[in-house]
Scaffold this active site. Structure first.
Site, short mmCIF file in Angstrom:
data_model
loop_
_atom_site.label_atom_id
_atom_site.label_comp_id
_atom_site.label_asym_id
_atom_site.label_seq_id
_atom_site.Cartn_x
_atom_site.Cartn_y
_atom_site.Cartn_z
N TYR A 142 4.02 -8.04 -51.34
CA TYR A 142 3.37 -8.42 -52.59
C TYR A 142 4.26 -8.11 -53.79
O TYR A 142 4.13 -8.74 -54.84
CB TYR A 142 2.05 -7.64 -52.77
CG TYR A 142 0.87 -8.23 -52.05
CD1 TYR A 142 0.83 -8.25 -50.66
CD2 TYR A 142 -0.20 -8.74 -52.75
CE1 TYR A 142 -0.26 -8.76 -50.00
CE2 TYR A 142 -1.29 -9.26 -52.09
CZ TYR A 142 -1.32 -9.27 -50.71
OH TYR A 142 -2.39 -9.79 -50.06
N ASP A 249 -4.83 -6.76 -46.20
CA ASP A 249 -5.55 -7.86 -46.86
C ASP A 249 -6.21 -8.74 -45.80
O ASP A 249 -7.40 -9.05 -45.87
CB ASP A 249 -4.55 -8.68 -47.70
CG ASP A 249 -5.22 -9.85 -48.39
OD1 ASP A 249 -6.30 -9.65 -48.97
OD2 ASP A 249 -4.67 -10.97 -48.35
N ASP A 253 -10.53 -8.86 -44.48
CA ASP A 253 -11.41 -10.04 -44.51
C ASP A 253 -12.00 -10.29 -43.13
O ASP A 253 -13.18 -10.62 -42.98
CB ASP A 253 -10.63 -11.29 -44.95
CG ASP A 253 -10.72 -11.55 -46.46
OD1 ASP A 253 -10.72 -10.57 -47.22
OD2 ASP A 253 -10.78 -12.73 -46.87
C1 IPM Z 1 -7.75 -9.13 -52.34
C2 IPM Z 1 -7.15 -10.47 -52.77
C3 IPM Z 1 -5.88 -10.24 -53.54
C4 IPM Z 1 -4.88 -9.62 -52.58
C5 IPM Z 1 -5.27 -11.49 -54.20
C6 IPM Z 1 -6.25 -12.20 -55.07
C7 IPM Z 1 -4.04 -11.13 -54.98
O1 IPM Z 1 -6.99 -11.31 -51.68
O2 IPM Z 1 -7.99 -8.27 -53.21
O3 IPM Z 1 -8.01 -8.96 -51.16
O4 IPM Z 1 -4.25 -10.33 -51.78
O5 IPM Z 1 -4.74 -8.38 -52.64
MN MN Z 2 -7.90 -10.54 -49.86
#
Ligand code: IPM
Ligand code: MN
Ligand code: NAD
Length: 370
Positions: A142, A249, A253
């Site tokens: 990132y 990340d 999810d």
């Molecule tokens: C999260 C989001 C962010 C990330 C994006 C929007 C930059 O997906 O907070 O999980 O990848 O960290």
């Molecule tokens: Mn995310």
């Protein structure tokens, strides 16, 4: 009694809808608890800030966040902001970096046992899942060097990590594991069979645990097979799941649908170890995004953001009783088994409750509890 300054960053699309739910719940806490006083201050971030000021994060917003006792964010992003050099998401990344919030806690549990039947996984597989993803948040790909394609036909992202960055997050994961009774195992997820950074992670984390936390159990799991285990036998990951920025990340999810929906899970980003670091910065946000597909219809699940408000109370303001009260109120609202339970669900969980209906119900339960 000191007034606690909370910066509110609604962001884009569903951001304002969910953040107003969390603020309403925090205001209920304030109303019921004479020793807590909040001052809310709203600022723009993401696409809303691009539209207003031409940048996804202004210096004024950063300053306000640095001076705040806690920050609550909705979500940023959307298909309408397409300039690769001025993206809403860059505002969020810059905010995390400016606050130095290198540790992102993403707990995955069932906010209510009733949700078990709404999980896409079989009940016997999903039951008892209880882990917390500790995601490194200010390093890795990132924040590595990036070269855009810009018509050359080549693009590049780099993925740097230092021993210092890995050591501090390893210590935080160990600290978190020790807060469980008995202490929880820690599972490090990486791609050490391919990536040099993952080999650095493995070596560094093993050293920290051997030298400083020999009584804790440290396990290693490759990230690809961990993604499979999360669906096949997620309880094997119970405890603390430690991982890098990108893997964290993605895997968080995936974890969110174990209890049933991406709309349920909260997160807290910290600049150090709670209770040990002076002037700890704390940014809370749900783990999901700005959901442009359902914005403005009043059907967003506010639970992840409301529970993020509870994490703000716990980690930024030391208000443990009040944090637990919010969690208990949410549990009651989602509970369709016990007498007095409501079993209210938004559309993502197959229900027809509205964002404001869930929020009102949480407020009512909270008023009874506090
Ligand atoms: C999260 C989001 C962010 C990330 C994006 C929007 C930059 O997906 O907070 O999980 O990848 O960290
Ligand atoms: Mn995310
Ligand atoms: P998303 O998380 O916004 O949505 C994925 C799916 O989950 C959508 O179908 C959405 O309707 C649903 N969903 C998400 N939150 C929900 C909720 N609270 N209640 C009900 N349903 C919900 O992911 P995406 O569609 O891949 O990304 C959309 C935008 O959000 C992108 O611009 C992305 O960069 C951004 N994003 C921002 C953050 C953040 O601000 N922290 C996090 C993730 C994605």
């Amino acid at each position: 009694m000191s007034v606690k300054k909370i910066v509110v960053l609604p962001g884009d699309h569903i951001g304002p809808e969910i953040v107003s739910s969390a603020v309403e719940v925090l205001k209920t806490v304030e109303k019921k608890c004479s020793d807590l006083k909040f001052e809310f201050e709203e600022h723009k971030i993401g696409g809303a800030s691009i539209d207003a000021y031409g940048t996804p994060l202004t210096d004024e917003t950063i300053k306000a966040c640095l001076e705040a006792d806690g920050i609550i964010l909705g979500a940023v992003g959307g298909p309408e902001w397409t300039n690769p050099n001025c993206r809403p998401e860059q505002g969020l990344l810059k905010l995390r970096k400016s606050l130095g919030v290198w540790a992102n806690l993403r707990p995955c549990t069932f906010p209510s046992k009733s949700l078990l039947k709404y999980s896409p996984l079989k009940s016997e597989i999903a039951e008892g899942v209880d882990f917390c993803v500790v995601r490194e948040l200010t390093g890795g790909c990132y924040f590595g060097e990036r070269t855009e394609d810009n018509g050359s036909g080549h693009a590049m992202d780099t993925w740097p990590y230092s021993v210092e960055e890995v050591t501090r997050i390893a210590r935080l994961a160990a600290w978190l594991a020790q807060t469980y009774n008995p202490p929880a195992p820690v599972t490090l997820l990486d791609k050490a069979n391919v990536l040099a950074t993952s080999r650095l992670w493995r070596k560094t984390v093993a050293k920290v645990f051997k030298e400083e936390f020999p009584h804790l159990t440290l396990k290693n799991q490759l990230i690809d097979s961990a993604a499979m285990l999360m669906v096949k036998s997620p309880r094997t990951l119970n405890g603390v799941v430690l991982t890098d920025n990108l893997f964290g990340d993605i895997i968080s999810d995936e974890s969110s649908v174990i209890p049933g929906s991406l709309g349920l899970l909260p997160s807290a980003s910290l600049s150090g170890i709670y209770g040990q670091t002076e002037n700890l910065n704390c940014l809370v946000e749900p783990i999901h995004g700005s959901a442009p597909d359902i914005a403005g219809q009043g059907i967003v699940n506010p639970v992840g953001t409301i529970l993020s408000g509870a994490l703000l109370l716990r980690y930024a303001l030391n208000a443990h009783k009040e944090a637990a009260a919010i969690e208990a109120a949410v549990e009651k609202v989602l509970d369709d088994t016990s007498i007095g339970g409501r079993g209210l669900y938004t559309r993502d969980l197959g229900g027809d409750a509205k964002t404001v209906g869930i929020t009102k119900a949480v407020v009512e339960e909270l008023e009874k509890i506090l």
